[in-house]
Enzyme design. Structure first.
Site, PDB file in Angstrom:
ATOM      1  N   TYR A  13       0.812  -1.223   0.000  1.00 39.47           N
ATOM      2  CA  TYR A  13       0.000   0.000   0.000  1.00 39.47           C
ATOM      3  C   TYR A  13       0.843   1.270   0.000  1.00 39.47           C
ATOM      4  O   TYR A  13       0.305   2.367   0.014  1.00 39.47           O
ATOM      5  CB  TYR A  13      -0.913   0.012   1.234  1.00 39.47           C
ATOM      6  CG  TYR A  13      -0.136  -0.215   2.515  1.00 39.47           C
ATOM      7  CD1 TYR A  13       0.487   0.844   3.167  1.00 39.47           C
ATOM      8  CD2 TYR A  13       0.022  -1.488   3.043  1.00 39.47           C
ATOM      9  CE1 TYR A  13       1.241   0.644   4.311  1.00 39.47           C
ATOM     10  CE2 TYR A  13       0.765  -1.712   4.188  1.00 39.47           C
ATOM     11  CZ  TYR A  13       1.362  -0.637   4.818  1.00 39.47           C
ATOM     12  OH  TYR A  13       2.111  -0.845   5.951  1.00 39.47           O
ATOM     13  N   GLY A  14       2.161   1.124  -0.023  1.00 38.79           N
ATOM     14  CA  GLY A  14       3.027   2.300   0.112  1.00 38.79           C
ATOM     15  C   GLY A  14       4.192   2.276  -0.844  1.00 38.79           C
ATOM     16  O   GLY A  14       4.035   2.186  -2.060  1.00 38.79           O
ATOM     17  N   GLU A  86      11.073  -5.053   5.880  1.00 44.26           N
ATOM     18  CA  GLU A  86      10.046  -4.402   6.687  1.00 44.26           C
ATOM     19  C   GLU A  86      10.360  -4.454   8.186  1.00 44.26           C
ATOM     20  O   GLU A  86       9.631  -3.898   8.992  1.00 44.26           O
ATOM     21  CB  GLU A  86       8.675  -5.015   6.419  1.00 44.26           C
ATOM     22  CG  GLU A  86       8.195  -4.843   4.989  1.00 44.26           C
ATOM     23  CD  GLU A  86       7.853  -3.412   4.600  1.00 44.26           C
ATOM     24  OE1 GLU A  86       8.087  -2.477   5.398  1.00 44.26           O
ATOM     25  OE2 GLU A  86       7.353  -3.215   3.491  1.00 44.26           O
TER      26      GLU A  86
END
Length: 174
Positions: A13-14, A86
Site C-alpha cells: 500500500y506504500g 520491513e
C-alpha cells in the site's frame, strides 16, 4: 522431487507499489504484479516519520478507510526478503492476513500485509492525528517526501528510534 513451495499473495500500500521508491526491491525478487486491490474493511493508513506509511487496525469504531494498494505473488524467499526489509524481526512491522477485493471485480482474495507493530501502532495513530490523519491511498505526493533508509539516522533501529521519538513529542498546534 520436492514440490515448489506455494507463493504468498502480498498486499502493498506504500513505497513497494509500482512506480514508488522501494518497488525495485520487490521487482528484483521476481514477485509478479497480480492486480490492484482495496481492503474489504476499513483500516487506518497514516504517514509517520520519514514519510513512511503505516497500516494500523482501525483503533476506534468510526476510524479507518478502505485502503488502495497492489497485489504481488511472493515466493517464500521473496517473502523472507520482504520480512527483513520491513523489519519484522526488529518489531517495526508485523505481517498479518487480510481480505482484499481485486479492483474491477467482486473477487475477494486473502493476502498478507505489513502493519505497524502492535507495540506502538495505536500511539503512532494518535500522534499522527488519529482519524483526521487517515488516508485511503499513499500517493506519489507522499512518496516525494519519503526518506529512504540511506538518508535516515544510522543503525538498523533508525526508523524505530524516529517512531519512538515522534510518539514522545507533543504535536504542533493547528
Amino acid at each position: 522431487m520436492e514440490a515448489a513451495a506455494a507463493a504468498t499473495t502480498v498486499f502493498v500500500y506504500g513505497t513497494l507499489k509500482r512506480g514508488f521508491p522501494n518497488h525495485p526491491r520487490l521487482a528484483a525478487s521476481g514477485s509478479p504484479f497480480a492486480g490492484a486491490a482495496s481492503t474489504t474493511s476499513p483500516l487506518s493508513l497514516i504517514i509517520g516519520p520519514y514519510s513512511v506509511p503505516f497500516l494500523v487496525p482501525a483503533p476506534t469504531p468510526s476510524a479507518g478507510r478502505l485502503v488502495s494498494g497492489e497485489l504481488f505473488s511472493a515466493s517464500p524467499s521473496a517473502l523472507a526478503d520482504l520480512d527483513l526489509f520491513e523489519g519484522t524481526h526488529l518489531g517495526v512491522y508485523e505481517r498479518r492476513r487480510i481480505t482484499v477485493v481485486v479492483d474491477g471485480t467482486s473477487s475477494e482474495v486473502e493476502a498478507e500485509a505489513y502493519f505497524a507493530n502492535a507495540s506502538y501502532a495505536e500511539d503512532l495513530w494518535r500522534r499522527c492525528g488519529g482519524e483526521a490523519a487517515e488516508i485511503g491511498e499513499y500517493t506519489v505526493e507522499h512518496a516525494a517526501r519519503y526518506v529512504p533508509p540511506s538518508g535516515r539516522s544510522p543503525g538498523v533501529s533508525g526508523l524505530m528510534d524516529a517512531v519512538r521519538s515522534f510518539i514522545a513529542t507533543t504535536p504542533p498546534e493547528s
